[in-house]
Each structure stands twice: as C-alpha cells, then as structure tokens.
Design an enzyme around this catalytic site. Sequence first.
Site, PDB file in Angstrom:
ATOM      1  N   CYS A 135       7.229  21.936   8.291  1.00 51.39           N
ATOM      2  CA  CYS A 135       6.526  22.027   7.008  1.00 51.39           C
ATOM      3  C   CYS A 135       6.118  20.688   6.404  1.00 51.39           C
ATOM      4  O   CYS A 135       4.947  20.444   6.121  1.00 51.39           O
ATOM      5  CB  CYS A 135       7.380  22.799   6.011  1.00 51.39           C
ATOM      6  SG  CYS A 135       7.715  24.508   6.494  1.00 51.39           S
ATOM      7  N   HIS A 146       6.209  21.881  -1.291  1.00 50.76           N
ATOM      8  CA  HIS A 146       7.183  21.071  -0.541  1.00 50.76           C
ATOM      9  C   HIS A 146       7.106  19.598  -0.923  1.00 50.76           C
ATOM     10  O   HIS A 146       7.297  18.710  -0.083  1.00 50.76           O
ATOM     11  CB  HIS A 146       6.970  21.243   0.961  1.00 50.76           C
ATOM     12  CG  HIS A 146       8.243  21.601   1.695  1.00 50.76           C
ATOM     13  ND1 HIS A 146       9.427  20.944   1.499  1.00 50.76           N
ATOM     14  CD2 HIS A 146       8.501  22.535   2.640  1.00 50.76           C
ATOM     15  CE1 HIS A 146      10.356  21.470   2.283  1.00 50.76           C
ATOM     16  NE2 HIS A 146       9.832  22.437   2.979  1.00 50.76           N
TER      17      HIS A 146
END
Length: 489
Positions: A54, A108
């Site tokens: 990610c 994120h």
Amino acid sequence: MRNKRPNIVLIMTDQQRWDTLGCYGNDCIETANLDWLASQGTVFKHAYTPSPSCVPARACLMTGMNTWQTGILGMGAGQGGMGTGFPHTLPGELAKAGYHTQGIGKMHFHPQRSLNGFHHTVLDESGRVEDPGFVSDYKRWFDQHKTGDYGITDHGIDWNSWMARPYHAPEFLHPSNWTVNESIAFLERRDPNQPFFLKTSFARPHSPYDAPEFYFNLYLNKQLPMPAVGDWAERHDDPVESRKPFAWRGKRSEKEIHRARAGYYGLIHHIDHQIGRLLMYLNKNGLMDNTMIMFMSDHGDMLGDHHLWRKTYAYEGSAHIPMIVKLPASFGRQEQIVEEPVTLQDIMPTVLEAAGVSVPDCVDGSSMVNLMLGKSDGWRSYVHGEHSTCYAEEQEMQYLTDGKMKYVWLPRLHEEQLFDLESDPMELCDLKAHPDKQQELLKWRQRLIDELAPRNAGLTDEAGLVSQAGKPYLISPYYKLRTEAKVGR
C-alpha cells in the site's frame, strides 16, 4: 477545442489484481460498470505497480516519483510511512492550479490527518490507529449508524487474513457504500466555480474478504478459478506458516481457498455496483463529458497462487494491476487497448497534462495521454518494480517486465526467475535454466543492472548483481532527506 479545464475523478481500489474485471477477460466476475467505463476509455493491458504494497505504491502515485526517489521501498524493514516532505504531489499541484481537491477513503498518510496537497480528506483507514486519539471518519460514522452492539471488526477476520465470510453488519454500513456516499456528498457541496479533483479510494477488496451476503453467496455458488501453482513454487508450501490466520504463504484446503476467492470476487462486484452509483451521479448531473475518470489499484493479491497470499511479490497476482482511463470528450477518440507497459508514477503526469498543468521536474513517470491517442513513439521498453523485506528476507525482490517477459531477482537468495508471460501468463514455468532462454536472461539481467547501478547502494558491482544475503536492509537516502523536507536530486 479544449476550452474548459476538465474535472478529474481518480477511483482506486486496494489490493485488486488485474484479472478480476470482465474487460480483462474474466468471465466469472460481474463488473458491468467498470466494463462500461472501459468501453468509453482505454484499458492498459500491461499496468504494473512499482512496489506491491500500500504505502510505497500510493507514494509513487501521489508524487509521480519512483520508489528510490520517494524513499519508500516497501512496507517493512527500514521503511517509513508516507509523510509530508514530498516536493510536489498530484493534489497539491492541482490545488495550486485552482482545482478543488478532495480525498475520500484510504489515504495511508503519516500523520494520518496529513493533507499532502488535498484541501480536505475524509478517511477510512481500515482500523489503523497510528496517531494518538485518531478515529477515522468511517469508524465514527459506523458507530453513529450501526443497528446494534457490534464494531467494524466483529466478523472476527484479521486485516490480512485468507479467511472469508459474509459481512456481519447491514450492507449500508459496509465501507464500500460509505466511500461512495461521501464521494457523492462532496460533489454536491463542492465549489461550483472551480474544477474538481476527487480521489475515491476504497479499502477493499483488501482483506478481510467480507463481501455483503448477496455478493458473497453469488460467488460461493459459482465455479471460480483455482490457484495457479508453478513448477518453482514448492518452497512456499510451508505447513508451519500456513497455520496462521494471516499466513503469507502455505496451502489451505480447496474449500478455504474457494471461500477466500468468493469473498474477494464478491467485494469487487459490490465495489463495481457502488462505482455505478458514482458514475450515475456524474452522468445525471451533466459532468461525464468534461470529466477525466481513472480507475486503478495500488497492487494485487496472490489469493493462493503459487502457495502465496497477500502481496509484496513480483508475480502477476501481486504486481499486475488493472488500469482504465477515460479522457474528457474534448480529447477525441481514444485507443481501446494500450499494450505498452505503464506504472503508477505515470498517473500524476497524465492527469496534469490533461488538466493543462505543468509537470514538476521531480516527476519520474510519463504522461500516458499520447498512448491513449494512439501515439506510442519513444515510450519505455519495460517497467521496474521492487519491494523490501517484509514477511521474510527471502521474499525481498526486484523485477522488470514489458508485459510479455518478466525477470525477477530475489536479492537475499541471489536467485533469478524468468517468465514468458505471452505463453505462460500465470508464471507456471520458470525459464531461467532453459537452454534457449540464456540470451534473454542475460538481456534482462543487464537491464536490471543498468537500473540499479546508479543508486550506488551495493546492489551491483563490476561482475553484475550482488547478493544481499546477510547485509543491512536497503534504505533509500531520499527517505531521510524527504522526512527533513529537503528532498532533492
């Protein structure tokens, strides 16, 4: 004539492999809305992630820089988070150019409330609490609207598990519904005097494989592809690791694998329906023609292929991603399929060119606009990807591919692999020792040497690639510079 700056919608899924859309040839899954979008735009047949997990993948997308320049080579040993020291970001450049920018869903970032160029974010961070007192907007909304005494993880499945089951709460509470609800709410309250940039970032089909019951059962009762297992994959048949509910490798039973794939396919079908809601809003409100719509994932999911689970690998299930782009109508006819290899750092320059915004010098990617308009002269021959040690030292990797051949180097094992993706798209046969492929192997090895030598990081020497067994973890010098907000070249 292009006389009005286009709106931009960037739709991103988390951990979706390339072969899970109808427009990529999957006849088991139903993805009517994305297939329709593909028919209006361009399907990039050979899109790859620069780092299949990610944070590093999203950093490349946000900055247009490669992994070495972002300073994030993976999620694991010696690697940091996606902080705020980047010289330029995609939403930041658009905001400076007069766009109203909004990020919704999984960002994120670190700290988690960082904006990184967005005017505003509304967050679903999949249960991560990395900052004191952080509560995601999705969790706060979930707790306000739930119909009983339960939480977002009461289905009992880990965030990185191979296990699967139907969603435990009413469907309207699922994060995929919430992400589109918030995206439409932004479109309704945005500044109508400015073009907009909306990043709609889903937290699924990343595990937990918790599709709402309708979607889960639909695929549980279908015959689905079983994992591909190569002639080289025996080492990943790990009976100790496989016992873990969050195992990164090892065989599970056919029933468990089928449930995992049913949950995963169901999540994608569900997301497709939610994307349909967003597309319907754009269409109903006359926004489709002047809106650039991009769809992609950050990386894939092995789903048991080669006895591997999750991501971080060079193999197709992990590294090969879907990518669809519809340009504004003013650009004219688009190519339906592009064969040239592309990667996530190409997104930023593509968007900026379409928006008429200058591309910063620090960007490593290239605009794909010409590819979509049928002009491929001068395009790169291959893409490069990498990932640092994460689950175990042996899975650290470097790879190169043009979508037809793939070369993999495992630095801590000092082993190579070579695959012919045209004849063997699931990488069943490792050709590194095949007598007829030795020149091909040498060609790709030299390409990787040429890619890595300028780093001066001990990955190469006069003799070629250098084993990393027992050596300190690779860390880019740009990470420290970036965290000190002094990134340069």
